[in-house]
Design an enzyme around this catalytic site. Structure first.
Site, PDB file in Angstrom:
ATOM      1  N   LYS A 149       0.832  -1.209   0.000  1.00  0.00           N
ATOM      2  CA  LYS A 149       0.000   0.000   0.000  1.00  0.00           C
ATOM      3  C   LYS A 149       0.870   1.265   0.000  1.00  0.00           C
ATOM      4  CE  LYS A 149      -2.311  -1.589   3.621  1.00  0.00           C
ATOM      5  NZ  LYS A 149      -1.888  -3.005   3.650  1.00  0.00           N
ATOM      6  N   ASP A 169       9.716  -6.934  -4.682  1.00  0.00           N
ATOM      7  CA  ASP A 169       8.652  -7.453  -3.818  1.00  0.00           C
ATOM      8  C   ASP A 169       8.302  -8.839  -4.344  1.00  0.00           C
ATOM      9  OD1 ASP A 169       6.224  -8.131  -2.539  1.00  0.00           O
ATOM     10  OD2 ASP A 169       5.726  -6.017  -2.258  1.00  0.00           O
ATOM     11  N   ARG A 230      10.017  -0.052   9.367  1.00  0.00           N
ATOM     12  CA  ARG A 230      10.182  -0.553  10.728  1.00  0.00           C
ATOM     13  C   ARG A 230      11.656  -0.541  11.107  1.00  0.00           C
ATOM     14  NH1 ARG A 230       6.028   0.598  12.098  1.00  0.00           N
ATOM     15  NH2 ARG A 230       4.274  -0.636  12.825  1.00  0.00           N
ATOM     16  N   ASP A 254      13.094   7.133  10.079  1.00  0.00           N
ATOM     17  CA  ASP A 254      11.964   7.471  10.955  1.00  0.00           C
ATOM     18  C   ASP A 254      11.770   6.431  12.064  1.00  0.00           C
ATOM     19  OD1 ASP A 254       9.584   9.026  11.625  1.00  0.00           O
ATOM     20  OD2 ASP A 254       8.398   7.378  10.783  1.00  0.00           O
ATOM     21  N   GLU A 259      13.129   1.957  20.204  1.00  0.00           N
ATOM     22  CA  GLU A 259      12.424   3.247  20.281  1.00  0.00           C
ATOM     23  C   GLU A 259      11.883   3.445  21.690  1.00  0.00           C
ATOM     24  OE1 GLU A 259       9.503   3.700  17.151  1.00  0.00           O
ATOM     25  OE2 GLU A 259      10.927   3.067  15.619  1.00  0.00           O
ATOM     26  N   HIS A 278       9.683   8.548  14.597  1.00  0.00           N
ATOM     27  CA  HIS A 278       8.547   7.687  14.222  1.00  0.00           C
ATOM     28  C   HIS A 278       7.295   8.538  13.944  1.00  0.00           C
ATOM     29  CE1 HIS A 278       6.912   3.331  14.650  1.00  0.00           C
ATOM     30  NE2 HIS A 278       6.165   4.023  13.808  1.00  0.00           N
TER      31      HIS A 278
HETATM   32  P1  NAD Z   1       1.627  -3.698   2.994  1.00  0.00           P
HETATM   33  O1  NAD Z   1       1.345  -5.004   3.652  1.00  0.00           O
HETATM   34  O2  NAD Z   1       0.549  -3.066   2.192  1.00  0.00           O
HETATM   35  O3  NAD Z   1       2.925  -3.814   2.078  1.00  0.00           O
HETATM   36  C1  NAD Z   1       4.077  -4.495   2.467  1.00  0.00           C
HETATM   37  C2  NAD Z   1       4.676  -5.109   1.198  1.00  0.00           C
HETATM   38  O4  NAD Z   1       5.906  -5.719   1.566  1.00  0.00           O
HETATM   39  C3  NAD Z   1       3.790  -6.209   0.570  1.00  0.00           C
HETATM   40  O5  NAD Z   1       3.533  -5.918  -0.786  1.00  0.00           O
HETATM   41  C4  NAD Z   1       4.615  -7.475   0.719  1.00  0.00           C
HETATM   42  O6  NAD Z   1       4.464  -8.350  -0.401  1.00  0.00           O
HETATM   43  C5  NAD Z   1       6.020  -6.908   0.788  1.00  0.00           C
HETATM   44  N1  NAD Z   1       6.980  -7.791   1.434  1.00  0.00           N
HETATM   45  C6  NAD Z   1       6.812  -8.621   2.476  1.00  0.00           C
HETATM   46  N2  NAD Z   1       7.965  -9.251   2.760  1.00  0.00           N
HETATM   47  C7  NAD Z   1       8.884  -8.803   1.861  1.00  0.00           C
HETATM   48  C8  NAD Z   1      10.263  -9.079   1.634  1.00  0.00           C
HETATM   49  N3  NAD Z   1      10.913  -9.978   2.388  1.00  0.00           N
HETATM   50  N4  NAD Z   1      10.882  -8.416   0.634  1.00  0.00           N
HETATM   51  C9  NAD Z   1      10.223  -7.514  -0.137  1.00  0.00           C
HETATM   52  N5  NAD Z   1       8.912  -7.238   0.007  1.00  0.00           N
HETATM   53  C10 NAD Z   1       8.262  -7.864   1.009  1.00  0.00           C
HETATM   54  O7  NAD Z   1       2.110  -2.736   4.177  1.00  0.00           O
HETATM   55  P2  NAD Z   1       2.130  -1.141   4.169  1.00  0.00           P
HETATM   56  O8  NAD Z   1       0.866  -0.641   4.763  1.00  0.00           O
HETATM   57  O9  NAD Z   1       2.580  -0.659   2.853  1.00  0.00           O
HETATM   58  O10 NAD Z   1       3.279  -0.883   5.281  1.00  0.00           O
HETATM   59  C11 NAD Z   1       4.647  -1.068   4.987  1.00  0.00           C
HETATM   60  C12 NAD Z   1       5.473  -0.898   6.263  1.00  0.00           C
HETATM   61  O11 NAD Z   1       5.355   0.439   6.761  1.00  0.00           O
HETATM   62  C13 NAD Z   1       5.060  -1.791   7.429  1.00  0.00           C
HETATM   63  O12 NAD Z   1       6.236  -2.252   8.073  1.00  0.00           O
HETATM   64  C14 NAD Z   1       4.341  -0.860   8.380  1.00  0.00           C
HETATM   65  O13 NAD Z   1       4.362  -1.310   9.697  1.00  0.00           O
HETATM   66  C15 NAD Z   1       5.163   0.407   8.177  1.00  0.00           C
HETATM   67  N6  NAD Z   1       4.497   1.652   8.590  1.00  0.00           N
HETATM   68  C16 NAD Z   1       5.245   2.579   9.247  1.00  0.00           C
HETATM   69  C17 NAD Z   1       4.667   3.788   9.609  1.00  0.00           C
HETATM   70  C18 NAD Z   1       5.457   4.826  10.364  1.00  0.00           C
HETATM   71  O14 NAD Z   1       4.894   5.490  11.201  1.00  0.00           O
HETATM   72  N7  NAD Z   1       6.721   5.024  10.064  1.00  0.00           N
HETATM   73  C19 NAD Z   1       3.333   4.051   9.306  1.00  0.00           C
HETATM   74  C20 NAD Z   1       2.605   3.084   8.614  1.00  0.00           C
HETATM   75  C21 NAD Z   1       3.204   1.866   8.258  1.00  0.00           C
HETATM   76  C1  MLT Z   2       1.928   1.960  12.266  1.00  0.00           C
HETATM   77  O1  MLT Z   2       2.249   0.787  12.437  1.00  0.00           O
HETATM   78  O2  MLT Z   2       0.792   2.268  11.895  1.00  0.00           O
HETATM   79  C2  MLT Z   2       2.905   3.039  12.475  1.00  0.00           C
HETATM   80  O3  MLT Z   2       4.130   2.615  12.866  1.00  0.00           O
HETATM   81  C3  MLT Z   2       2.382   4.248  13.141  1.00  0.00           C
HETATM   82  C4  MLT Z   2       2.351   4.322  14.627  1.00  0.00           C
HETATM   83  O4  MLT Z   2       3.118   3.691  15.317  1.00  0.00           O
HETATM   84  O5  MLT Z   2       1.513   5.039  15.130  1.00  0.00           O
END
Ligand code: NAD
Ligand code: MLT
Length: 310
Positions: A149, A169, A230, A254, A259, A278
């Site tokens: 996403k 991916d 992450r 980030d 953390e 973060h």
């Molecule tokens: P998502 O599930 O939509 O996408 C993750 C993608 O990673 C998938 O398409 C999956 O096929 C792929 N994937 C899984 N294992 C893999 C690997 N070994 N190599 C390559 N690709 C691989 O998730 P998303 O909503 O796009 O979120 C992505 C990341 O961002 C997650 O770790 C989520 O926790 C993190 N996140 C962080 C914050 C923040 O505050 N910094 C906010 C939201 C999400």
């Molecule tokens: C999440 O997993 O949605 C993000 O890391 C954001 C947060 O921790 O609030």
């Protein structure tokens, strides 16, 4: 009336939904022992990333029916322990997608144009233009690791900025990548070719320290890495060495191995490194989205309706 404990800051819109069906107690920054003492009194627990819901907390949670994580990952919940006790764990998989993608793009541009350091310098009354000459992203290669996403939205916006996108991916088809204007490649090729590498994968045993000394050695000396996914996907000690020695040009981070970030050599790298605490999901819009999404799921479970599990 059922009782909900909200142990991390949650937008009021979510609290209002919970208050329709439950007594809502907001108690943030609870030490683990206090959480363990309080939890037997509650039917539901709502958290963000601050509260660590360990097996000890779950063992003590004699009445708990549901844990709601107002965000994507449920890394801070012992889901296996919760499942064993029949406690449902829910999250908000889409509520902060745009916020996290925009933060990754903002980090890439901030790093390229030295914005945080230039801002600090002007605020300290300096006027140093030469020191902050940056680089453009236009026509550069962006390597997106994880085309889910968030990665998809980053790729779409980056294309509009004139970047060429390589993606890795293993769970995405060539057709889906092509629809997004991305070329699927293997990880080694992405490391070798990319000017920017942005991580959008979950932290799993396979992705832990995916970016280690060996991976960094394959990258261009001009490469810049963004991690808004992450902590622990990048080996921070190896990253520090790589930026310090000029193996790569910089990083925008980030999320961290631990953390809140404690003592860290990443802080010593000046304008080559941009660090945020973060903040990926920290927009007004995303916080409303995730609060409402998760509060509605908790409300439904407290009303005896079926849950959508994480
Ligand atoms: P998502 O599930 O939509 O996408 C993750 C993608 O990673 C998938 O398409 C999956 O096929 C792929 N994937 C899984 N294992 C893999 C690997 N070994 N190599 C390559 N690709 C691989 O998730 P998303 O909503 O796009 O979120 C992505 C990341 O961002 C997650 O770790 C989520 O926790 C993190 N996140 C962080 C914050 C923040 O505050 N910094 C906010 C939201 C999400
Ligand atoms: C999440 O997993 O949605 C993000 O890391 C954001 C947060 O921790 O609030």
């Amino acid at each position: 009336m059922p009782k909900v404990l909200v142990s991390d800051p949650i937008d009021q819109s979510g609290l209002d939904i919970l208050a329709q069906v439950a007594q809502v107690d907001v108690k943030t920054k609870l030490p683990l022992e206090e959480l363990v003492q309080l939890i037997p009194n509650y039917d539901a627990l709502m958290i963000r990333s601050g509260t660590k819901v360990t097996s000890e907390v779950i063992e003590a949670a004699s009445q708990l029916k549901i844990i709601g994580r107002a965000g994507v990952g449920v890394d801070n919940v012992d889901v296996a322990a919760a499942t064993r006790r029949g406690i449902v764990v829910v999250n908000s998989p889409e509520g902060n997608t745009i916020a996290a993608a925009e933060h990754a793009l903002a980090m890439m541009l901030s790093l390229s144009r030295n914005i945080p350091e230039a801002d600090k310098s002007v605020k300290a009354s300096a006027w140093d233009r030469k020191k902050f000459t940056g680089v453009e992203v236009y026509k550069k290669i962006l390597g997106v690791v994880g085309l889910g996403k968030i990665g998809s939205h980053v790729a779409t916006v980056a294309r509009a900025m004139g970047m060429n996108i390589l993606a890795y991916d293993p769970f995405i088809s060539k057709e889906r990548a092509a629809e997004l204007g991305c070329t699927l490649v293997d990880l080694d090729l992405l490391f070798q070719e990319a000017d920017y590498i942005t991580l959008h994968i979950p932290k799993t045993p396979e992705t832990a320290h995916l970016i280690n000394a060996e991976a960094l050695a394959k990258m261009k000396p001009t490469a810049r890495i963004v991690n808004c996914a992450r902590g622990g996907i990048i080996d921070e000690a190896a990253l520090h060495e790589a930026v310090k020695n000029g193996t790569i040009a910089g990083a925008a981070i980030d999320v961290y191995e631990s953390e809140p970030l404690g003592e860290s050599s990443l802080r010593e790298l000046g304008k080559s490194v941009v660090l945020t605490p973060h903040l990926g999901a920290s927009t007004a819009e995303a916080q409303i989205n995730v609060a409402v999404d998760v509060a509605e799921q908790i409300r439904d479970v407290l009303l005896g309706l079926p849950a959508r599990s994480a």
